[in-house]
Enzyme design. Structure first.
Site, short mmCIF file in Angstrom:
data_model
loop_
_atom_site.label_atom_id
_atom_site.label_comp_id
_atom_site.label_asym_id
_atom_site.label_seq_id
_atom_site.Cartn_x
_atom_site.Cartn_y
_atom_site.Cartn_z
N GLY A 12 25.36 -59.52 -37.68
CA GLY A 12 26.39 -59.85 -38.66
C GLY A 12 26.77 -58.67 -39.54
O GLY A 12 26.10 -57.64 -39.55
N ASP A 13 27.91 -58.81 -40.25
CA ASP A 13 28.39 -57.81 -41.20
C ASP A 13 28.68 -56.45 -40.58
O ASP A 13 28.54 -55.41 -41.22
CB ASP A 13 27.38 -57.63 -42.36
CG ASP A 13 27.12 -58.94 -43.08
OD1 ASP A 13 28.05 -59.75 -43.17
OD2 ASP A 13 25.97 -59.14 -43.54
N LYS A 16 33.71 -56.91 -38.80
CA LYS A 16 34.66 -57.70 -37.99
C LYS A 16 35.98 -57.89 -38.73
O LYS A 16 37.06 -57.84 -38.13
CB LYS A 16 34.06 -59.08 -37.67
CG LYS A 16 32.79 -59.01 -36.84
CD LYS A 16 32.16 -60.37 -36.63
CE LYS A 16 31.51 -60.96 -37.87
NZ LYS A 16 30.32 -60.25 -38.37
N GLY A 17 35.89 -58.11 -40.06
CA GLY A 17 37.10 -58.36 -40.84
C GLY A 17 38.08 -57.21 -40.72
O GLY A 17 39.28 -57.40 -40.48
N GLY A 40 31.26 -63.69 -44.36
CA GLY A 40 31.94 -62.97 -45.43
C GLY A 40 32.58 -61.76 -44.79
O GLY A 40 31.87 -60.85 -44.35
N HIS A 41 33.89 -61.77 -44.65
CA HIS A 41 34.60 -60.70 -43.95
C HIS A 41 35.44 -59.93 -44.96
O HIS A 41 36.26 -60.50 -45.67
CB HIS A 41 35.48 -61.28 -42.84
CG HIS A 41 34.68 -62.01 -41.79
ND1 HIS A 41 35.25 -62.74 -40.79
CD2 HIS A 41 33.35 -62.10 -41.60
CE1 HIS A 41 34.29 -63.25 -40.02
NE2 HIS A 41 33.14 -62.89 -40.50
N THR A 42 35.22 -58.62 -45.00
CA THR A 42 35.86 -57.78 -46.02
C THR A 42 36.99 -56.96 -45.41
O THR A 42 36.82 -56.37 -44.34
CB THR A 42 34.82 -56.80 -46.62
OG1 THR A 42 33.64 -57.53 -46.90
CG2 THR A 42 35.33 -56.13 -47.87
N ARG A 139 25.77 -86.68 -34.06
CA ARG A 139 26.97 -87.54 -33.96
C ARG A 139 27.14 -88.47 -35.16
O ARG A 139 27.59 -89.60 -35.02
CB ARG A 139 26.95 -88.32 -32.63
CG ARG A 139 27.12 -87.38 -31.44
CD ARG A 139 26.52 -87.90 -30.20
NE ARG A 139 25.07 -87.98 -30.33
CZ ARG A 139 24.26 -88.33 -29.35
NH1 ARG A 139 24.76 -88.65 -28.18
NH2 ARG A 139 22.96 -88.38 -29.53
N GLN A 220 29.34 -64.08 -37.92
CA GLN A 220 27.94 -63.74 -37.65
C GLN A 220 27.87 -62.70 -36.51
O GLN A 220 28.77 -61.90 -36.41
CB GLN A 220 27.09 -64.98 -37.33
CG GLN A 220 26.89 -65.91 -38.54
CD GLN A 220 28.07 -66.79 -38.83
OE1 GLN A 220 28.56 -67.49 -37.96
NE2 GLN A 220 28.54 -66.79 -40.05
N THR A 298 28.65 -62.62 -48.81
CA THR A 298 28.64 -64.03 -49.20
C THR A 298 27.63 -64.29 -50.31
O THR A 298 27.95 -64.95 -51.30
CB THR A 298 28.32 -64.90 -47.96
OG1 THR A 298 29.36 -64.69 -47.01
CG2 THR A 298 28.25 -66.38 -48.30
N LYS A 329 31.16 -47.71 -39.63
CA LYS A 329 30.34 -47.10 -40.69
C LYS A 329 29.63 -45.81 -40.26
O LYS A 329 28.56 -45.49 -40.77
CB LYS A 329 29.34 -48.14 -41.23
CG LYS A 329 30.06 -49.40 -41.74
CD LYS A 329 29.21 -50.32 -42.57
CE LYS A 329 29.25 -50.00 -44.04
NZ LYS A 329 28.84 -51.13 -44.90
N GLY A 425 35.17 -45.34 -42.78
CA GLY A 425 35.38 -45.73 -44.17
C GLY A 425 35.84 -47.17 -44.19
O GLY A 425 36.25 -47.71 -43.16
#
Ligand code: GDP
Ligand code: IMO
Ligand code: MG
Length: 448
Positions: A12-13, A16-17, A40-42, A139, A220, A298, A329, A425
């Site tokens: 995760g992190d 993706k955003g 949490g997508h930045t 269900r 994720q 998040t 990164k 960046g």
């Protein structure tokens, strides 16, 4: 035109955003297909930073329709906050106009959050994700399409509140659900979001048949997948390519491209084994955390940091069959004397090149590293200038200094995935894409 999938290739992190934002200008739809507001997508656009939890990251492109898809669990209260923030920033209220909620998605209720607060093992985000998926599998969950029927059925509401309260008591949570409050909550959700609740699978299918571009936005990462990840230290949904179409309500044949997003190192939030983890307080682990601002989008929790784990990345590629790798990164590694890549694990005297299935075994693995020379740190502006020059000259990845390029090529070689973009960046402009590749696009100016 076909669908493209964007997935986290690690824990995760990965960024993706940012990748979705870059592709959105050329897409008509962005669809979240699993997870909820644990994500949490930045997205960074000059001075504006967006943190999105449920709204797909394609929101930045006005032409992009947005779907919270079948496979999601959605917290309507958090969605309202996100939409309020978006309206304050842009004046737009996309719900019902270009943002749609699947009838088949499940509703996260206060009960799910309360129940999640009892977690002591996994280190969840506490957003009620696991409990909402558990109700779905049992269900007994409430889908958006069911809200009308359930909210007017007093008996069902009482039964539901009783079940919830028994479960809260069983895990030692003191809060309780009042039937009247539950009924009022469900009625509020219909009132607030009724216009946006649609059969979104049919809509996306029709768009694909009309030749529109569709982005399927993962949340994720592969190592947090419920079936293929580091169980039990995983999230409660299938985060992988196989679920991208299923959770969007379309068939797998639509997918032509699948991008794996991976940092040039590794981070993890929450508990669970992490073979390449470094000490957080000092050395390269501290460098990654501080220079990379590694705090959860998040929950704000510090992210654990470590070297790039090729064993995990290869496993992730086996599951998802990436057609391109977005390496993010890379700039963060600037200034380190040397950079390591984990190429295998030592376990009980043997060197292995695939992840063991048992988390106990994974926790005992000792990474085998190859070492690369470091490269100097550059400022954000210098990296953006390099990315601009790459776009202007058409030199693609060749715009990077030789030492950096060598590291990137080695990752390509070890992973078997062509690198299509290198993040240098947080800003939308700070990516160096392979020439003529899917990320070789000119970043448009943000209009807000
Ligand atoms: P996601 O959940 O995969 O969308 O990733 P997050 O947004 O949670 O975390 C990624 C963080 O890294 C965010 O703060 C991004 O702004 C930032 N980021 C993304 N790509 C890059 C990059 O190439 N370089 C740097 N320095 N930061 C990046
Ligand atoms: P994005 O989409 C990083 C982690 C949690 C915990 C585990 C289970 O921003 O990459 P959950 O609340 O899902 O039941 O928690 O999964 N986790 C994430 N870690 N990024 C995420 O999302 C995550 N979503 C969940 O920290 O270890
Ligand atoms: Mg995130």
């Amino acid at each position: 035109m076909p669908a493209s999938v964007v997935l986290g290739a690690q824990w995760g992190d990965e960024g993706k955003g940012k990748a979705i934002d870059q592709l959105a200008a050329d897409s008509s739809w962005a669809v979240r297909f699993q997870g909820g507001n644990n994500a949490g997508h930045t997205i960074v656009l000059g001075d504006t930073t967006l943190k999105l939890h449920q709204i797909p990251s394609g929101v930045t492109s006005q032409n992009c329709k947005l779907v919270l898809g079948d496979g999601m669990v959605i917290d309507p209260w958090v969605l309202e906050e996100e939409l309020d923030r978006w309206r304050e920033l842009t004046g737009e209220s996309p719900e019902g106009d270009r943002l749609f909620i699947s009838e088949r998605a499940s509703v996260i209720l206060p009960f799910h959050r309360m129940y999640d607060s009892a977690d002591k093992l996994v280190g969840t985000t506490g957003r009620g994700i696991g409990p909402a998926y558990r109700d779905r599998i049992e269900r007994v969950g409430i889908r958006f399409v069911d809200l009308g029927a359930v909210s007017s059925d007093k008996e069902k509401i009482s039964e539901t509140a009783e079940r919830m309260n028994k479960q809260l008591a069983a895990v030692g949570v003191e809060e309780r659900i009042e039937p009247e409050a539950l009924m009022a909550d469900l009625k509020w959700i219909i009132e607030r979001f009724g216009d946006a609740i649609r059969p979104t699978g049919l809509m996306v299918d029709e768009a694909l048949r009309d030749g529109e571009n569709v982005l399927l936005e993962g949340a994720q990462g592969a190592m947090l997948d419920i079936d293929q990840g580091t169980y039990p230290f995983v999230t409660s949904s299938v985060t992988s390519r196989a679920n991208a179409t299923h959770g969007a309500g379309i068939h797998p044949g639509h997918v032509s491209q699948c991008f794996g997003i991976s940092k040039a190192y590794t981070t993890r939030v929450g508990n669970g084994p992490f073979p390449t983890e470094l000490p957080y307080e000092e050395g390269p682990g501290n460098h990654m955390a501080m220079v990379g601002h590694e705090f959860g989008t998040t929950t704000g929790r510090p992210r654990r940091t470590g070297w790039l784990d090729m064993v995990a990345l290869r496993d992730s590629h086996r599951i998802n069959g990436y057609t391109g790798l977005v390496l993010t990164k890379l700039d963060v590694l600037g200034g380190l004397e040397e950079i390591k890549i984990c190429t295998g694990y030592q376990l009980d005297g043997d060197v292995i090149e695939v992840m063991p299935t048992s988390c106990d075994d994974l926790a005992r693995c000792i990474p085998v590293y190859e070492v690369h020379p470091g490269f100097p740190a550059l400022s954000d502006e210098d990296w953006i200038a390099m990315a601009d020059e790459s776009r202007a000259s058409g030199s693609g990845l060749g715009a990077m200094p030789e030492k950096v390029l060598r590291y990137v090529r080695r990752i390509e070689e070890l992973s078997g995935i062509p690198v299509v973009s290198v993040g240098v960046g947080p800003d939308r402009r700070a990516s160096i894409a392979s020439a003529g590749g899917p990320f070789d696009v000119n970043p448009v100016e943000a209009t807000f």
